[in-house]
Design a protein around this motif. Structure first.
Motif, mmCIF file in Angstrom:
data_model
loop_
_atom_site.group_PDB
_atom_site.id
_atom_site.type_symbol
_atom_site.label_atom_id
_atom_site.label_comp_id
_atom_site.label_asym_id
_atom_site.label_seq_id
_atom_site.Cartn_x
_atom_site.Cartn_y
_atom_site.Cartn_z
ATOM 1 N N ARG A 216 0.850 -1.186 0.000
ATOM 2 C CA ARG A 216 0.000 0.000 0.000
ATOM 3 C C ARG A 216 0.887 1.237 0.000
ATOM 4 N NH1 ARG A 216 -3.987 1.586 4.902
ATOM 5 N NH2 ARG A 216 -2.499 3.227 5.407
ATOM 6 N N LEU A 217 0.615 2.145 -0.919
ATOM 7 C CA LEU A 217 1.352 3.396 -1.013
ATOM 8 C C LEU A 217 0.406 4.542 -0.643
ATOM 9 C CD1 LEU A 217 3.071 2.793 -4.482
ATOM 10 C CD2 LEU A 217 3.881 2.094 -2.214
ATOM 11 N N ASP A 218 0.767 5.297 0.396
ATOM 12 C CA ASP A 218 -0.044 6.426 0.839
ATOM 13 C C ASP A 218 0.607 7.741 0.419
ATOM 14 O OD1 ASP A 218 -1.541 4.517 2.070
ATOM 15 O OD2 ASP A 218 -1.304 5.284 4.107
ATOM 16 N N TYR A 219 -0.168 8.575 -0.255
ATOM 17 C CA TYR A 219 0.267 9.924 -0.609
ATOM 18 C C TYR A 219 -0.562 10.879 0.237
ATOM 19 C CZ TYR A 219 2.410 7.485 -4.539
ATOM 20 O OH TYR A 219 3.153 6.618 -5.314
ATOM 21 N N GLU A 220 0.010 11.340 1.344
ATOM 22 C CA GLU A 220 -0.740 12.104 2.333
ATOM 23 C C GLU A 220 -0.627 13.615 2.109
ATOM 24 O OE1 GLU A 220 1.035 10.768 5.977
ATOM 25 O OE2 GLU A 220 -0.255 8.993 6.112
ATOM 26 N N ASN A 221 -1.674 14.322 2.576
ATOM 27 C CA ASN A 221 -1.695 15.798 2.550
ATOM 28 C C ASN A 221 -1.447 16.371 1.153
ATOM 29 O OD1 ASN A 221 -2.159 16.172 5.393
ATOM 30 N ND2 ASN A 221 -0.041 15.526 5.720
ATOM 31 N N VAL A 222 -2.094 15.772 0.170
ATOM 32 C CA VAL A 222 -1.978 16.288 -1.193
ATOM 33 C C VAL A 222 -3.158 17.218 -1.474
ATOM 34 C CG1 VAL A 222 -0.726 14.263 -2.004
ATOM 35 C CG2 VAL A 222 -3.220 14.302 -2.175
ATOM 36 N N ASP A 223 -3.056 17.984 -2.535
ATOM 37 C CA ASP A 223 -4.110 18.909 -2.928
ATOM 38 C C ASP A 223 -5.383 18.141 -3.281
ATOM 39 O OD1 ASP A 223 -5.680 20.431 -5.135
ATOM 40 O OD2 ASP A 223 -4.406 21.967 -4.220
ATOM 41 N N GLY A 224 -6.480 18.461 -2.574
ATOM 42 C CA GLY A 224 -7.720 17.714 -2.762
ATOM 43 C C GLY A 224 -8.305 17.831 -4.152
ATOM 44 N N GLU A 225 -8.254 19.036 -4.746
ATOM 45 C CA GLU A 225 -8.809 19.223 -6.081
ATOM 46 C C GLU A 225 -8.031 18.416 -7.112
ATOM 47 O OE1 GLU A 225 -9.137 23.303 -7.096
ATOM 48 O OE2 GLU A 225 -10.468 23.794 -5.410
ATOM 49 N N LYS A 226 -6.701 18.431 -7.001
ATOM 50 C CA LYS A 226 -5.874 17.659 -7.937
ATOM 51 C C LYS A 226 -6.120 16.156 -7.764
ATOM 52 C CE LYS A 226 -2.168 21.104 -8.234
ATOM 53 N NZ LYS A 226 -0.741 21.397 -7.915
ATOM 54 N N ALA A 227 -6.253 15.734 -6.511
ATOM 55 C CA ALA A 227 -6.479 14.308 -6.245
ATOM 56 C C ALA A 227 -7.831 13.866 -6.800
ATOM 57 C CB ALA A 227 -6.393 14.035 -4.745
ATOM 58 N N ASN A 228 -8.851 14.686 -6.595
ATOM 59 C CA ASN A 228 -10.180 14.372 -7.126
ATOM 60 C C ASN A 228 -10.155 14.259 -8.640
ATOM 61 O OD1 ASN A 228 -12.371 14.033 -5.226
ATOM 62 N ND2 ASN A 228 -11.863 16.074 -4.476
ATOM 63 N N LYS A 229 -9.480 15.204 -9.286
ATOM 64 C CA LYS A 229 -9.400 15.189 -10.745
ATOM 65 C C LYS A 229 -8.656 13.945 -11.225
ATOM 66 C CE LYS A 229 -8.145 17.996 -14.777
ATOM 67 N NZ LYS A 229 -7.640 16.833 -15.526
ATOM 68 N N MET A 230 -7.566 13.576 -10.538
ATOM 69 C CA MET A 230 -6.804 12.401 -10.943
ATOM 70 C C MET A 230 -7.655 11.138 -10.875
ATOM 71 S SD MET A 230 -3.463 10.617 -9.240
ATOM 72 C CE MET A 230 -4.528 9.556 -8.255
ATOM 73 N N ILE A 231 -8.404 10.989 -9.775
ATOM 74 C CA ILE A 231 -9.256 9.812 -9.614
ATOM 75 C C ILE A 231 -10.374 9.814 -10.653
ATOM 76 C CG2 ILE A 231 -10.915 8.683 -8.073
ATOM 77 C CD1 ILE A 231 -8.050 8.150 -7.268
ATOM 78 N N ALA A 232 -10.986 10.983 -10.897
ATOM 79 C CA ALA A 232 -12.062 11.079 -11.899
ATOM 80 C C ALA A 232 -11.538 10.763 -13.294
ATOM 81 C CB ALA A 232 -12.676 12.478 -11.866
ATOM 82 N N ASP A 233 -10.363 11.279 -13.625
ATOM 83 C CA ASP A 233 -9.767 11.000 -14.934
ATOM 84 C C ASP A 233 -9.431 9.524 -15.079
ATOM 85 O OD1 ASP A 233 -9.974 13.651 -15.580
ATOM 86 O OD2 ASP A 233 -7.845 14.129 -15.260
ATOM 87 N N LEU A 234 -8.938 8.935 -14.003
ATOM 88 C CA LEU A 234 -8.599 7.510 -14.048
ATOM 89 C C LEU A 234 -9.853 6.664 -14.240
ATOM 90 C CD1 LEU A 234 -6.629 5.136 -13.745
ATOM 91 C CD2 LEU A 234 -6.921 5.317 -11.260
ATOM 92 N N GLU A 235 -10.921 7.007 -13.528
ATOM 93 C CA GLU A 235 -12.157 6.240 -13.674
ATOM 94 C C GLU A 235 -12.674 6.331 -15.103
ATOM 95 O OE1 GLU A 235 -16.436 5.451 -11.473
ATOM 96 O OE2 GLU A 235 -15.289 7.228 -10.930
#
Length: 376
Positions: free
Chosen positions: A231-250
């Motif tokens: 398991r790789l945890d990327y903590e305290n990252v920018d929420g908007e960027k993280a949301n976009k990354m997950i949405a783009d991946l989906e």
């Protein structure tokens, strides 16, 4: 309660010659560690060591998370004294989660700990009395326990992250043992995960078999096969960027032609140095995990993106927690199944999946990071 669940006579005799290090991490388990381990089970072995057993409001200024990063003091003691200490455990602030280690700092993933317990529950008096009703794991947790369930003829439930799903199964009499890869393990003795219980259960298996941690795990892998897990945890990252990354991946997983996606995966695997045969990385399915509770029929959607390979080869899972402008965490789970080469090094075995995940998501570029905060 624990004296009714476990054979304290067996445990005490075993621990007389099996020095342990227990780290309460300045959390609520401190008094329990002193009473159960220091004063009772390990009273005949002065070599055993107990750390941070005084509960402190600020946890002594440390992060009370029982993993290899935040429980580094425990890991250090085990690594520096491989001939002395045979077992280590750490618990988080409220005592529900646990990390287990063997001599030399040998790390037991929570997924493997769950599987080993499942395979050996009849060494614990409580389960001899109550019987074993079923097993369960959270979706991101490796399928190691599934192998045990299949061999022993036990139902294994795959549920979303969150203990309430296990609780429903317990209340319905369908579940005896459950766990999450986030260091939570529990049974139906209470309706919650229980760190002290988990370490006592694991020690009961060791005491029954009279072997060490590494030997126990290696014997288990040889019998059931191994699920390499990271398991790789990327903590305290920018929420908007993280949301976009997950949405783009989906969107990418849903819309990309399977052959095109497979070729992208094969190319990424080759970059990692793996012998990337296309048939090896053939995709069985991709989805966003959804769960219908077999007890109350409630439905939980959007529980994590999955890319699962054919023939039980392995899978990748991506989950996001926290959606504010800061403080979000992206978690990437990598799993590969192997029935033959079971004694390898996890990071070596999974380097192709790490590279595949990075290429599919452009994670480092999108989030502006150079690597994970925590690796477990």
């Amino acid at each position: 309660m624990v004296k009714e669940i476990f054979d304290f006579g067996l445990l005490k005799e075993f621990l007389n010659n099996f020095p342990v290090v227990i780290n309460a991490m300045s959390g609520v388990t401190g008094p329990y560690v002193r009473r159960i381990f220091q004063e009772d089970l390990c009273s005949g072995n002065p070599k055993s060591t107990f750390l941070n057993t005084e509960p402190l409001p600020d946890f002594g200024g440390h992060h009370p998370d029982p993993n290899l990063t935040y429980a580094a003091d425990l890991v250090k003691i085990l690594k520096e004294n491989p001939e002395l200490y045979q077992f280590g455990a750490a618990y988080d602030g409220d005592g529900d989660r646990n990390m287990l280690l063997g001599a030399g700092g040998f790390f037991v993933t929570p997924s493997d700990a769950l599987a080993v317990l499942a395979a050996n529950l009849t060494t614990i008096p409580y389960f001899v009395k109550t019987g074993v009703k079923g097993l369960a794991r959270s979706m991101p947790t490796s399928g190691a326990v599934d192998r045990v369930g299949k061999k022993l003829g036990l139902n294994v439930y795959e549920v979303p992250t969150g203990w309430k799903y296990f609780g429903n199964l317990m209340d319905a009499g369908k579940l005896s043992l459950c766990g999450e890869e986030s260091f939570g393990t529990g049974s139906d003795h209470i309706r919650e995960k229980d760190g002290v219980w988990a370490s006592l259960a694991f020690l009961s298996v060791l005491a029954n078999k009279k072997i060490g941690v590494k030997e126990l795990l290696e014997n288990h892998w040889k019998e059931f096969g191994r699920n390499y897990f990271l398991r790789l945890d990327y903590e305290n990252v920018d929420g908007e960027k993280a949301n976009k990354m997950i949405a783009d991946l989906e969107n990418k997983l849903k819309s990309t032609n399977p052959e095109t996606l497979t070729q992208e995966i094969v190319n990424a695997a080759k970059e990692s140095g793996a012998a990337a045969a296309p048939e090896k990385y053939k995709i069985a399915f991709t989805d966003n995990f959804e769960y219908t509770d077999p007890v109350d029929a409630s439905v939980a959607k959007g529980q994590g993106l999955r890319l699962v390979f054919e023939n039980g080869f392995g899978r990748l899972v991506w989950r996001l927690s926290g959606t504010g402008s800061s403080g979000a965490t992206v978690r990437v789970y990598l799993e590969k199944c192997d029935d033959v080469s079971v004694l390898g090094v996890t990071l070596d075995s999974l380097k192709d999946l790490v590279e595949i995940s990075l290429k599919l998501t452009s994670l480092h570029e999108v989030l502006g990071v150079t690597g994970p905060t925590v690796i477990t």
